[in-house]
Design a protein around this motif. Structure first.
Motif, PDB file in Angstrom:
ATOM      1  N   MET A   1      -7.178  -9.782  40.221  1.00 21.96           N
ATOM      2  CA  MET A   1      -7.442  -9.524  38.807  1.00 21.96           C
ATOM      3  C   MET A   1      -7.073 -10.729  37.944  1.00 21.96           C
ATOM      4  SD  MET A   1      -5.978  -5.625  38.746  1.00 21.96           S
ATOM      5  CE  MET A   1      -6.188  -5.338  36.988  1.00 21.96           C
ATOM      6  N   LEU A   2      -5.956 -11.374  38.267  1.00 18.61           N
ATOM      7  CA  LEU A   2      -5.538 -12.556  37.505  1.00 18.61           C
ATOM      8  C   LEU A   2      -6.547 -13.690  37.668  1.00 18.61           C
ATOM      9  CD1 LEU A   2      -1.786 -12.319  38.442  1.00 18.61           C
ATOM     10  CD2 LEU A   2      -2.638 -12.265  36.098  1.00 18.61           C
ATOM     11  N   PHE A   3      -6.968 -13.955  38.890  1.00 14.58           N
ATOM     12  CA  PHE A   3      -7.988 -14.978  39.117  1.00 14.58           C
ATOM     13  C   PHE A   3      -9.284 -14.631  38.396  1.00 14.58           C
ATOM     14  CE2 PHE A   3      -5.687 -16.905  42.781  1.00 14.58           C
ATOM     15  CZ  PHE A   3      -5.959 -18.231  42.522  1.00 14.58           C
ATOM     16  N   GLU A   4      -9.670 -13.371  38.430  1.00 12.13           N
ATOM     17  CA  GLU A   4     -10.932 -12.986  37.801  1.00 12.13           C
ATOM     18  C   GLU A   4     -10.885 -13.166  36.289  1.00 12.13           C
ATOM     19  OE1 GLU A   4     -11.456  -9.107  39.431  1.00 12.13           O
ATOM     20  OE2 GLU A   4     -12.184  -9.866  41.362  1.00 12.13           O
ATOM     21  N   LYS A   5      -9.735 -12.910  35.671  1.00 17.61           N
ATOM     22  CA  LYS A   5      -9.595 -13.182  34.232  1.00 17.61           C
ATOM     23  C   LYS A   5      -9.810 -14.675  33.949  1.00 17.61           C
ATOM     24  CE  LYS A   5      -6.267  -9.508  32.971  1.00 17.61           C
ATOM     25  NZ  LYS A   5      -6.631  -9.088  31.616  1.00 17.61           N
ATOM     26  N   TYR A   6      -9.182 -15.495  34.769  1.00 16.85           N
ATOM     27  CA  TYR A   6      -9.311 -16.935  34.589  1.00 16.85           C
ATOM     28  C   TYR A   6     -10.745 -17.394  34.851  1.00 16.85           C
ATOM     29  CZ  TYR A   6      -8.603 -21.929  35.605  1.00 16.85           C
ATOM     30  OH  TYR A   6      -8.678 -23.298  35.625  1.00 16.85           O
ATOM     31  N   LEU A   7     -11.348 -16.892  35.889  1.00 16.16           N
ATOM     32  CA  LEU A   7     -12.703 -17.305  36.248  1.00 16.16           C
ATOM     33  C   LEU A   7     -13.725 -16.880  35.203  1.00 16.16           C
ATOM     34  CD1 LEU A   7     -12.392 -16.585  40.046  1.00 16.16           C
ATOM     35  CD2 LEU A   7     -12.888 -18.823  39.045  1.00 16.16           C
ATOM     36  N   ARG A   8     -13.517 -15.740  34.552  1.00 20.95           N
ATOM     37  CA  ARG A   8     -14.407 -15.340  33.459  1.00 20.95           C
ATOM     38  C   ARG A   8     -14.325 -16.353  32.322  1.00 20.95           C
ATOM     39  NH1 ARG A   8     -12.790  -9.998  34.808  1.00 20.95           N
ATOM     40  NH2 ARG A   8     -11.179  -9.972  33.197  1.00 20.95           N
ATOM     41  N   TRP A   9     -13.096 -16.793  32.014  1.00 21.17           N
ATOM     42  CA  TRP A   9     -12.935 -17.793  30.963  1.00 21.17           C
ATOM     43  C   TRP A   9     -13.628 -19.101  31.364  1.00 21.17           C
ATOM     44  CZ3 TRP A   9     -10.591 -22.606  31.176  1.00 21.17           C
ATOM     45  CH2 TRP A   9     -10.440 -23.258  29.950  1.00 21.17           C
ATOM     46  N   MET A  10     -13.468 -19.516  32.603  1.00 18.05           N
ATOM     47  CA  MET A  10     -14.101 -20.745  33.072  1.00 18.05           C
ATOM     48  C   MET A  10     -15.619 -20.646  32.977  1.00 18.05           C
ATOM     49  SD  MET A  10     -11.935 -22.280  36.244  1.00 18.05           S
ATOM     50  CE  MET A  10     -12.155 -23.966  35.703  1.00 18.05           C
ATOM     51  N   ASP A  11     -16.152 -19.505  33.368  1.00 19.23           N
ATOM     52  CA  ASP A  11     -17.600 -19.310  33.324  1.00 19.23           C
ATOM     53  C   ASP A  11     -18.117 -19.376  31.886  1.00 19.23           C
ATOM     54  OD1 ASP A  11     -20.048 -18.717  34.788  1.00 19.23           O
ATOM     55  OD2 ASP A  11     -20.015 -16.806  33.720  1.00 19.23           O
ATOM     56  N   GLU A  12     -17.359 -18.783  30.963  1.00 14.28           N
ATOM     57  CA  GLU A  12     -17.753 -18.822  29.548  1.00 14.28           C
ATOM     58  C   GLU A  12     -17.780 -20.241  28.994  1.00 14.28           C
ATOM     59  OE1 GLU A  12     -14.871 -16.350  27.706  1.00 14.28           O
ATOM     60  OE2 GLU A  12     -15.722 -14.474  28.497  1.00 14.28           O
ATOM     61  N   HIS A  13     -16.976 -21.136  29.581  1.00 15.12           N
ATOM     62  CA  HIS A  13     -16.889 -22.515  29.098  1.00 15.12           C
ATOM     63  C   HIS A  13     -17.617 -23.508  30.000  1.00 15.12           C
ATOM     64  CE1 HIS A  13     -13.648 -20.578  26.824  1.00 15.12           C
ATOM     65  NE2 HIS A  13     -13.794 -21.542  25.959  1.00 15.12           N
ATOM     66  N   GLY A  14     -18.389 -23.003  30.949  1.00 12.63           N
ATOM     67  CA  GLY A  14     -19.180 -23.870  31.806  1.00 12.63           C
ATOM     68  C   GLY A  14     -18.361 -24.726  32.746  1.00 12.63           C
ATOM     69  N   LEU A  15     -17.221 -24.212  33.186  1.00 11.46           N
ATOM     70  CA  LEU A  15     -16.317 -24.962  34.042  1.00 11.46           C
ATOM     71  C   LEU A  15     -16.322 -24.410  35.462  1.00 11.46           C
ATOM     72  CD1 LEU A  15     -13.308 -25.264  31.552  1.00 11.46           C
ATOM     73  CD2 LEU A  15     -15.170 -26.903  31.934  1.00 11.46           C
ATOM     74  N   ARG A  16     -15.850 -25.230  36.394  1.00 12.13           N
ATOM     75  CA  ARG A  16     -15.839 -24.858  37.808  1.00 12.13           C
ATOM     76  C   ARG A  16     -14.415 -24.846  38.334  1.00 12.13           C
ATOM     77  NH1 ARG A  16     -20.518 -26.048  41.077  1.00 12.13           N
ATOM     78  NH2 ARG A  16     -19.017 -26.642  42.684  1.00 12.13           N
ATOM     79  N   LEU A  17     -14.118 -23.844  39.156  1.00  9.44           N
ATOM     80  CA  LEU A  17     -12.787 -23.740  39.750  1.00  9.44           C
ATOM     81  C   LEU A  17     -12.482 -24.954  40.614  1.00  9.44           C
ATOM     82  CD1 LEU A  17     -10.246 -21.965  40.309  1.00  9.44           C
ATOM     83  CD2 LEU A  17     -11.493 -21.020  42.268  1.00  9.44           C
ATOM     84  N   ASP A  18     -13.442 -25.399  41.415  1.00  7.73           N
ATOM     85  CA  ASP A  18     -13.169 -26.475  42.360  1.00  7.73           C
ATOM     86  C   ASP A  18     -12.990 -27.822  41.677  1.00  7.73           C
ATOM     87  OD1 ASP A  18     -15.831 -26.557  41.619  1.00  7.73           O
ATOM     88  OD2 ASP A  18     -16.581 -27.104  43.605  1.00  7.73           O
ATOM     89  N   THR A  19     -13.597 -28.022  40.517  1.00  7.29           N
ATOM     90  CA  THR A  19     -13.541 -29.313  39.841  1.00  7.29           C
ATOM     91  C   THR A  19     -12.474 -29.371  38.759  1.00  7.29           C
ATOM     92  OG1 THR A  19     -15.900 -29.672  40.213  1.00  7.29           O
ATOM     93  CG2 THR A  19     -14.861 -30.989  38.484  1.00  7.29           C
TER      94      THR A  19
END
Length: 338
Positions: A121-139
């Motif tokens: 759940m914590l990762f998914e909260k962060y990943l939603r924010w990244m997706d909204e800002h056009g960012l990638r977890l790996d980069t």
């Protein structure tokens, strides 16, 4: 120039009195920093009892007026100087290039969910924010901190969740992982098994990062089932920042060494940190601070005396936080800059 400072109240009175003292001392410090062209970017707050202290902290003048305009993280990892609260302050004269997120679950979100599900759940909260800002977890994610309550029981669930998330997003032994500390710690949410912090650099490319290894000292983490980098060097123009993950007394085969000997474990983990920094072209003299995690708080004085002799000029904080393997008595993380 970045500058790090550890600050704790000298008062041994009520928590409110200690916060009031810090309000004055931090205010004076930040005023002096402004004269040098630096302002507060980040503050990490170590508490001794989050359930009784968190609300009082965030409602205080210290937090509202001085800390809240900057990035911050609050975690229960009791300072070992009996201060109840210790601050790690980062000031800088540079434009902020990163985004820091301290993500915590609510009571409703944690209820009935084990450490695996809470980490997801914590990762998914962060990943939603990244997706909204056009960012990638790996980069763009450079560093994480995972705080695990009752770590001897809950750590494996957090590790499995991280492994599953990384696999889903293409972070593998053939690509890379992310520098991280997984350590005992509690949040203000009573039933939370896990809390997380994330450090993101939105404007970097993968070529700006170098992953640090010292295989004559430490093995690859995936060899014992976990997924994180030992350290990451980030190059920003003519500046290099070295994010060293939580590091302990481990050998090149992944074995805990010097079991039961706090002094030798401390010396070995520092040797390991030095080897990682050397791999990236830095030395121990480039370290900006140490966060020192001790499984047994009664080891604090011995470790503090050791560090005072070895690195008297590098800021440090010692906190009570269990390391992920019971045999590890001490773990440290740091940042170095060139």
């Amino acid at each position: 120039m970045d500058k790090y400072m550890m600050m704790a109240p000298k008062s041994r009175g009520a928590f409110a009195e200690r916060l009031a003292e810090l309000y004055l001392s931090v205010g004076n410090y930040l005023d002096a920093e402004k004269l040098e062209g630096r302002q507060l970017e980040f503050c990490k707050i170590f508490l001794s009892d989050a359930q009784n202290q968190y609300q009082q902290l965030i409602e205080s003048e210290l937090f509202q007026e001085l800390i809240s305009p900057a990035f911050s993280s609050v975690v229960e990892q009791a300072p070992l100087d009996n201060s109840k609260v210790t601050l790690m302050l980062k000031t800088s004269d540079e434009k902020v290039a990163y985004h820091f997120q301290s993500i915590r679950l609510t009571e409703d979100e944690t209820r009935g969910n084990n450490s695996y599900l809470q980490t997801m759940m914590l990762f998914e909260k962060y990943l939603r924010w990244m997706d909204e800002h056009g960012l990638r977890l790996d980069t763009h994610c450079v560093r994480t901190w995972i705080y695990v309550a009752d770590i001897d029981v809950n750590y494996q669930g957090a590790v499995k969740a991280r492994n599953d998330i990384f696999r889903r997003y293409g972070l593998t032994i053939d690509t890379h992982f992310i520098a991280s500390t997984g350590i005992g710690g509690f949040s203000q949410t009573r039933s939370a098994s896990v809390a997380m912090d994330f450090l993101t650099y939105p404007n970097i490319q993968e070529s700006d990062k170098t992953y640090l290894n010292a295989l004559d000292h430490l093995n690859h983490t995936h060899e014992y089932g976990v997924a994180f980098e030992r350290g990451t060097r980030l190059t920003l123009g003519d500046k290099q920042i070295f994010y060293i993950s939580g590091t302990a007394s481990i050998d090149k085969h992944g074995h805990v060494i010097y079991i039961g000997d706090i002094r030798r474990q401390t010396a070995r983990l520092l040797e390991n940190i030095g080897a990682l920094l050397k791999n990236g072209g830095a030395t121990m003299n480039d370290i900006q601070y140490f966060v020192i995690y001790l499984r047994d708080g009664s080891d604090g004085q011995e470790v503090d005396e050791f560090m005072q002799k070895a690195f008297p000029d590098i800021p440090r904080v010692l906190v009570h936080a269990k390391v992920c393997r019971p045999e590890w008595l001490v773990e440290m993380e740091c940042i170095a800059e060139k």
